[in-house]
Design a protein around this motif. Structure first.
Motif, PDB file in Angstrom:
ATOM      1  N   ALA A  24      40.482  79.292  -3.506  1.00 19.76           N
ATOM      2  CA  ALA A  24      40.379  79.505  -4.703  1.00 19.76           C
ATOM      3  C   ALA A  24      41.972  79.673  -5.361  1.00 19.76           C
ATOM      4  CB  ALA A  24      39.725  80.679  -5.361  1.00 19.76           C
ATOM      5  N   ARG A  25      42.575  80.513  -4.618  1.00 15.79           N
ATOM      6  CA  ARG A  25      44.030  80.961  -5.016  1.00 15.79           C
ATOM      7  C   ARG A  25      44.731  79.640  -4.913  1.00 15.79           C
ATOM      8  NH1 ARG A  25      47.082  85.177  -7.568  1.00 15.79           N
ATOM      9  NH2 ARG A  25      49.121  84.627  -7.053  1.00 15.79           N
ATOM     10  N   LEU A  26      44.672  78.920  -3.832  1.00 15.27           N
ATOM     11  CA  LEU A  26      45.654  77.864  -3.371  1.00 15.27           C
ATOM     12  C   LEU A  26      45.310  76.554  -4.592  1.00 15.27           C
ATOM     13  CD1 LEU A  26      47.255  77.100  -1.417  1.00 15.27           C
ATOM     14  CD2 LEU A  26      45.504  76.100  -0.002  1.00 15.27           C
ATOM     15  N   ALA A  27      44.006  76.506  -4.884  1.00 13.50           N
ATOM     16  CA  ALA A  27      43.465  75.405  -5.835  1.00 13.50           C
ATOM     17  C   ALA A  27      44.428  75.928  -7.181  1.00 13.50           C
ATOM     18  CB  ALA A  27      42.241  75.531  -6.130  1.00 13.50           C
ATOM     19  N   ASP A  28      44.430  76.949  -7.752  1.00 17.02           N
ATOM     20  CA  ASP A  28      45.529  77.248  -8.913  1.00 17.02           C
ATOM     21  C   ASP A  28      46.620  76.931  -8.749  1.00 17.02           C
ATOM     22  OD1 ASP A  28      43.099  78.124 -10.283  1.00 17.02           O
ATOM     23  OD2 ASP A  28      43.422  80.288  -9.748  1.00 17.02           O
TER      24      ASP A  28
END
Lengths: 393, 277
Positions: free
Chosen positions: B172-176
């Motif tokens: 989720a963090r990486l997608a942001d």
């Protein structure tokens, strides 16, 4: 002049979609070169191939004479200013700018000095300890530029770097970018969809659409001598009149309806062929028909005097008498269908030849000439052949 | 706000006021519903906490405030051993699953490979399938392979389900995170490893830490899977609590549960705070 970037039959496909077709480009050392076109025209893909983020499907790419196929982005002597700046959010301005030099293992004291110089160049020295999130869009833009320039790349790639800025800031940055480019003397390859931006800064522009280069030339060449309908339409504003080639004899005569219009052409034309007359709104002269006085019209007094034997007539005279004397020009009667005052000039929509529309732009000189036109007025439109281009599709 | 001073009259006079009142009523109703749900969820835990301070050996009888059971707890060697094992399993399974989960997240978010969509779907399985199924299948797996149950089988089982949770949080963090940052690093001369170390990893850190905390909490709290795959003598704290209540509820169980609850809550809060950063 040496060549800094050369594309030799470069092609790029994404699956079935061809983003760039057989591209031939030579960009000179120290040039400010723009790739201009609507979105999806292949300009950004071309830039990304030069940067090394995309590999050409076929063809060869050279940077400073060296083929770069298979050389990863991090080993190419180019740097990029990204559209959304792509500053590292966890680093300060100074750390961002130092990043490239650290990767190149430049000694610490030299890094410090070069970072300082680069920030001074873009007038960001006071902000060096801030984080990118504490900067405005324009300031981030400057940092992105410094971060790229500090590495002294052979070629600087700029991907719509001013796209996110407001109009006023954009105009100021355009001039500043041009200034910086001539100061550092690095080749700039600039991608934009904004024709005015490209015209303002570039030495040469490649106009692109659908993965093809439509025309390469100086801003003046592209504006004055568009080679096809797309270029004429995309750069500035152009009127098009469709017709059939009637006569080719230096000046091209194009039959439109049961009349004809004239212009010049760089293209091979055959008689009877379908073609377009392309003319810019500001290149059409507009006069009142019939009798006029000298004060009514925007013509050189000397030119008028020539016609009347060295004497400017004091009373009214027939405008056609003056215009006829000019070599290879034409006039056509029309009716003003719309008149819009926009400050520096007035824009008219004029109906000619029954059902054709032409936009005409006249500059507002204040009180120098008496003539203004209103909707419904009969007018005489006039242009010399060299003001109009005859283009095929 | 005269409308609230004379609700009846104003409501009758103007339909717009009535709809505003309706909205206010809805908002109040929603608030009470939320409070009710909260009480429903937390009253049992509150009772548990209160009774852990009860100075009586009978569970339902209040005999005054005391820290007696906490004292007993720390003299109970079996409980202390169980806590030690729980921490050992939690720590190692967190370290291993955080490492593997982060790599999984990177692979799924930044690269394309054959079978990616299937892998992606399978990754969520441990999150959605019932614990009991996970437990049974893991046990069966060990039995079929002929692996003797021990504290290591607990560790392996915990790593297996924790990888999913870590991968989901990190991803989720990486997608942001804007992938052009990695391109920018490459453009500035960083090879893949340098780009990862200097740009991706620092930006990913809050996600990785919160994933790790989540994994630690899950491992510490897990009962069902541990119960199935634990070897003889390998008893974690939740399993020990379960065996304690088989001999009857004692306030000692309340005390140990209270401590577990506070520990888990603390970890979850830290994890949430980190995710917001």
């Amino acid at each position: 002049m040496s060549i800094s970037v050369k594309l030799d039959h470069v092609k790029k496909q994404f699956g079935d979609f061809t983003a760039v077709h057989d591209l031939e480009l030579e960009i000179a050392d120290g040039e400010f070169f723009s790739m201009l076109g609507p979105s999806g025209c292949g300009k950004t893909t071309t830039l990304r191939m030069i940067a090394g983020f995309e590999q050409p499907t076929s063809g060869e790419l050279y940077i400073m004479g060296q083929p770069v196929a298979g050389i990863p982005a991090y080993r190419r002597p180019v740097n990029t200013v990204f559209q959304n700046y792509a500053l590292f959010p966890h680093m300060t301005v100074a750390q961002n700018v130092a990043f490239g030099l650290e990767m190149a293992k430049v000694p610490k004291p030299e890094i410090e000095k070069r970072v300082k110089d680069a920030l001074a160049l873009v007038q960001m020295s006071p902000m060096s300890e801030r984080k990118p999130s504490q900067l405005s869009g324009g300031q981030q833009q400057r940092v992105a530029l410094a971060r790229a320039l500090v590495n002294r790349p052979k070629v600087l790639l700029l991907d719509e770097p001013l796209g996110a800025l407001d109009l006023k800031l954009r105009k100021a940055m355009q001039l500043e970018l041009k200034q910086i480019q001539s100061d550092v003397g690095i080749t700039f390859i600039y991608v934009t969809h904004d024709q005015e931006e490209a015209m303002t800064m570039s030495n040469r522009i490649a106009v692109m659409s659908n993965g093809y280069v439509q025309q390469i030339g100086s801003p003046r060449e592209i504006y004055e001598h568009p080679q096809n309908r797309f270029v004429a339409d995309f750069i500035g504003e152009t009127n098009f009149l469709e017709g059939k080639v009637e006569e080719v004899n230096g000046v091209v005569k194009l039959a439109v309806g049961n009349s004809h219009v004239i212009g010049r052409s760089d293209q091979e034309l055959s008689l009877g062929q379908k073609a377009y007359l392309a003319i810019r709104p500001e290149k059409i002269n507009m006069y009142p028909p019939g009798k006029v006085t000298v004060r009514d019209i925007e013509l050189d007094a000397e030119q008028i005097a020539d016609v009347f034997g060295g004497r400017v007539p004091s009373g009214p005279f027939d405008i056609k008498q003056v215009l006829k004397q000019e070599h290879e020009s034409m006039y056509v009667n029309g009716n003003v269908a719309e008149a819009i005052y926009i400050g520096t000039d007035t824009r008219y929509r004029v109906t000619i030849l029954g059902d054709q529309q032409l936009f005409v732009r006249t500059q507002n000189f204040g009180d120098r000439y008496d003539t203004t036109f209103e909707v419904g007025d009969e007018v005489l439109l006039h242009w010399p052949a060299e003001n109009a281009r005859i283009l095929t599709e | 706000m005269s409308a609230t001073t004379f609700p009846g009259r104003s409501a009758a006079a103007r339909p717009s006021t009535r709809s505003r009142l309706q909205a206010t009523f809805n908002k109040r109703a929603l608030l009470w519903l939320a409070i009710g749900l909260f009480l429903f969820l937390y009253i049992p835990i509150l009772i548990l906490i209160i009774y852990s301070f009860n100075d009586s050996s009978q569970i339902g009888l209040w005999a005054g405030f005391s820290l007696r059971w906490y004292g007993e707890l720390f003299r109970n060697q079996a409980v202390l051993d169980a806590l030690k094992l729980s921490l050992w399993v939690a720590l190692w399974s967190t370290l291993i699953s955080t490492f593997l989960g982060t790599l999984t997240a990177l692979a799924l978010e930044r690269h394309n490979f054959w079978g990616k969509i299937t892998y992606d779907a399978i990754l969520y399985l441990p999150v959605i399938i019932p614990d009991i199924v996970m437990a049974l299948s893991t046990l069966l797996f060990f039995v079929v392979l002929g692996v003797a149950l021990s504290k290591y089988t607990i560790l392996i089982a915990h790593v297996a389900f924790n990888i999913s949770f870590v991968a989901i949080v990190v991803r989720a963090r990486l997608a942001d995170m804007n992938s052009t940052l990695e391109e920018a690093a490459a453009d500035l001369g960083a090879n893949e490893w340098q780009s990862f170390r200097r740009v991706t990893l620092p930006l990913l850190m809050p996600g990785i830490i919160s994933g790790a905390l989540l994994a630690f909490t899950l491992s510490l709290d897990d009962f069902v899977i541990t119960f199935f795959v634990a070897g003889p003598g390998s008893t974690t704290l939740p399993v020990r609590v379960y065996s304690m209540i088989r001999f009857g509820l004692t306030p000692e169980v309340n005390a140990v549960s209270t401590l577990m609850f506070l520990g888990s809550t603390l970890l979850v809060i830290i994890s949430l705070v980190l995710q917001r950063r």
